[in-house]
Scaffold this motif. Structure first.
Motif, PDB file in Angstrom:
ATOM      1  N   ALA A  17       0.840  -1.184   0.000  1.00 26.83           N
ATOM      2  CA  ALA A  17       0.000   0.000   0.000  1.00 26.83           C
ATOM      3  C   ALA A  17       0.884   1.246   0.000  1.00 26.83           C
ATOM      4  N   THR A  18       0.629   2.112  -0.944  1.00 27.22           N
ATOM      5  CA  THR A  18       1.361   3.370  -0.995  1.00 27.22           C
ATOM      6  C   THR A  18       0.360   4.498  -1.147  1.00 27.22           C
ATOM      7  N   THR A  19       0.765   5.675  -0.721  1.00 31.52           N
ATOM      8  CA  THR A  19      -0.083   6.833  -0.898  1.00 31.52           C
ATOM      9  C   THR A  19       0.492   7.674  -2.020  1.00 31.52           C
ATOM     10  N   ALA A  20      -0.332   8.518  -2.593  1.00 34.25           N
ATOM     11  CA  ALA A  20       0.142   9.392  -3.663  1.00 34.25           C
ATOM     12  C   ALA A  20       1.273  10.278  -3.152  1.00 34.25           C
ATOM     13  N   THR A  21       1.186  10.704  -1.898  1.00 42.01           N
ATOM     14  CA  THR A  21       2.233  11.544  -1.324  1.00 42.01           C
ATOM     15  C   THR A  21       3.543  10.787  -1.216  1.00 42.01           C
ATOM     16  N   ALA A  22       3.505   9.562  -0.721  1.00 44.82           N
ATOM     17  CA  ALA A  22       4.726   8.766  -0.562  1.00 44.82           C
ATOM     18  C   ALA A  22       5.378   8.520  -1.915  1.00 44.82           C
ATOM     19  N   VAL A  23       4.589   8.187  -2.918  1.00 48.12           N
ATOM     20  CA  VAL A  23       5.135   7.933  -4.248  1.00 48.12           C
ATOM     21  C   VAL A  23       5.689   9.222  -4.843  1.00 48.12           C
ATOM     22  N   ALA A  24       4.996  10.335  -4.637  1.00 41.88           N
ATOM     23  CA  ALA A  24       5.466  11.613  -5.169  1.00 41.88           C
ATOM     24  C   ALA A  24       6.792  12.024  -4.535  1.00 41.88           C
ATOM     25  N   GLU A  25       7.017  11.647  -3.281  1.00 38.38           N
ATOM     26  CA  GLU A  25       8.245  12.008  -2.581  1.00 38.38           C
ATOM     27  C   GLU A  25       9.318  10.932  -2.684  1.00 38.38           C
ATOM     28  N   SER A  26       9.054   9.901  -3.475  1.00 37.13           N
ATOM     29  CA  SER A  26      10.001   8.796  -3.577  1.00 37.13           C
ATOM     30  C   SER A  26      11.128   9.104  -4.562  1.00 37.13           C
ATOM     31  N   THR A  27      12.194   8.334  -4.441  1.00 39.05           N
ATOM     32  CA  THR A  27      13.335   8.423  -5.331  1.00 39.05           C
ATOM     33  C   THR A  27      13.307   7.204  -6.242  1.00 39.05           C
ATOM     34  N   ALA A  28      13.290   7.415  -7.551  1.00 41.34           N
ATOM     35  CA  ALA A  28      13.308   6.302  -8.508  1.00 41.34           C
ATOM     36  C   ALA A  28      14.738   6.102  -8.995  1.00 41.34           C
ATOM     37  N   THR A  29      15.217   4.869  -8.880  1.00 43.30           N
ATOM     38  CA  THR A  29      16.564   4.522  -9.305  1.00 43.30           C
ATOM     39  C   THR A  29      16.469   3.359 -10.270  1.00 43.30           C
ATOM     40  N   VAL A  30      17.164   3.462 -11.395  1.00 41.08           N
ATOM     41  CA  VAL A  30      17.129   2.424 -12.416  1.00 41.08           C
ATOM     42  C   VAL A  30      18.439   1.642 -12.378  1.00 41.08           C
ATOM     43  N   TYR A  31      18.301   0.316 -12.329  1.00 37.46           N
ATOM     44  CA  TYR A  31      19.458  -0.582 -12.278  1.00 37.46           C
ATOM     45  C   TYR A  31      19.485  -1.476 -13.511  1.00 37.46           C
ATOM     46  N   ARG A  32      20.702  -1.831 -13.950  1.00 43.68           N
ATOM     47  CA  ARG A  32      20.867  -2.830 -14.998  1.00 43.68           C
ATOM     48  C   ARG A  32      20.966  -4.189 -14.320  1.00 43.68           C
ATOM     49  N   VAL A  33      20.182  -5.162 -14.815  1.00 46.28           N
ATOM     50  CA  VAL A  33      20.163  -6.501 -14.230  1.00 46.28           C
ATOM     51  C   VAL A  33      20.295  -7.515 -15.356  1.00 46.28           C
ATOM     52  N   SER A  34      21.216  -8.475 -15.195  1.00 47.07           N
ATOM     53  CA  SER A  34      21.392  -9.505 -16.205  1.00 47.07           C
ATOM     54  C   SER A  34      20.741 -10.807 -15.756  1.00 47.07           C
ATOM     55  N   GLY A  35      20.375 -11.618 -16.741  1.00 45.92           N
ATOM     56  CA  GLY A  35      19.821 -12.933 -16.482  1.00 45.92           C
ATOM     57  C   GLY A  35      18.309 -13.013 -16.526  1.00 45.92           C
ATOM     58  N   MET A  36      17.620 -11.905 -16.777  1.00 46.56           N
ATOM     59  CA  MET A  36      16.150 -11.912 -16.825  1.00 46.56           C
ATOM     60  C   MET A  36      15.684 -12.298 -18.222  1.00 46.56           C
ATOM     61  N   SER A  37      14.651 -13.181 -18.292  1.00 45.62           N
ATOM     62  CA  SER A  37      14.163 -13.571 -19.609  1.00 45.62           C
ATOM     63  C   SER A  37      12.662 -13.832 -19.685  1.00 45.62           C
ATOM     64  N   CYS A  38      11.954 -13.827 -18.542  1.00 38.30           N
ATOM     65  CA  CYS A  38      10.536 -14.197 -18.608  1.00 38.30           C
ATOM     66  C   CYS A  38       9.744 -13.584 -17.445  1.00 38.30           C
ATOM     67  N   GLY A  39       8.473 -13.912 -17.413  1.00 41.67           N
ATOM     68  CA  GLY A  39       7.594 -13.425 -16.355  1.00 41.67           C
ATOM     69  C   GLY A  39       7.999 -13.911 -14.980  1.00 41.67           C
ATOM     70  N   HIS A  40       8.533 -15.124 -14.893  1.00 40.35           N
ATOM     71  CA  HIS A  40       9.010 -15.630 -13.606  1.00 40.35           C
ATOM     72  C   HIS A  40      10.122 -14.735 -13.078  1.00 40.35           C
ATOM     73  N   CYS A  41      11.003 -14.294 -13.964  1.00 42.41           N
ATOM     74  CA  CYS A  41      12.095 -13.395 -13.574  1.00 42.41           C
ATOM     75  C   CYS A  41      11.517 -12.111 -12.994  1.00 42.41           C
ATOM     76  N   ARG A  42      10.522 -11.565 -13.673  1.00 39.99           N
ATOM     77  CA  ARG A  42       9.869 -10.325 -13.214  1.00 39.99           C
ATOM     78  C   ARG A  42       9.306 -10.523 -11.810  1.00 39.99           C
ATOM     79  N   THR A  43       8.601 -11.629 -11.603  1.00 36.95           N
ATOM     80  CA  THR A  43       7.983 -11.890 -10.309  1.00 36.95           C
ATOM     81  C   THR A  43       9.029 -12.086  -9.216  1.00 36.95           C
ATOM     82  N   ALA A  44      10.073 -12.860  -9.519  1.00 39.22           N
ATOM     83  CA  ALA A  44      11.114 -13.134  -8.523  1.00 39.22           C
ATOM     84  C   ALA A  44      11.804 -11.852  -8.075  1.00 39.22           C
ATOM     85  N   ILE A  45      12.128 -10.988  -9.014  1.00 39.64           N
ATOM     86  CA  ILE A  45      12.809  -9.732  -8.681  1.00 39.64           C
ATOM     87  C   ILE A  45      11.860  -8.778  -7.967  1.00 39.64           C
TER      88      ILE A  45
END
Length: 95
Positions: A17-45
């Motif tokens: 559960a997140t609030t609009a305020t918490a998300v608006a004040e959040s920091t988004a960071t993008v990472y490079r990740v190797s080894g992902m190939s399917c929906g299971h990978c998405r779920t596991a991460i």
């Protein structure tokens, strides 16, 4: 009925559960990740990183090899890397 981590726009979130305020004040960071190939990978991460304290949401781009993590402040790269490693993938750096 179980809840999906996927949102209507095709991205994934932790389901926490997140609030609009918490998300608006959040920091988004993008990472490079190797080894992902399917929906299971998405779920596991999403589950592994989403379980960390301070993480509001996780979006996984399998095709691009990217994971975007929204946190309440500066993310702990070491903890995120460890969670991704424990899930069976490798964080190779920030994008």
């Amino acid at each position: 009925m179980s809840e999906s981590c996927c949102t209507t726009d095709g991205s994934c979130s932790t389901g926490a559960a997140t609030t609009a305020t918490a998300v608006a004040e959040s920091t988004a960071t993008v990472y490079r990740v190797s080894g992902m190939s399917c929906g299971h990978c998405r779920t596991a991460i999403t589950d592994a990183v989403g379980a960390l304290d301070g993480v509001f949401s996780v979006e996984v781009d399998i095709a691009g090899g990217l994971v975007t993590v929204a946190t309440g402040g500066e993310p702990d790269d070491a903890k995120i890397a460890e969670a991704i490693d424990d899930a069976g993938y490798e964080l190779t750096g920030r994008a």
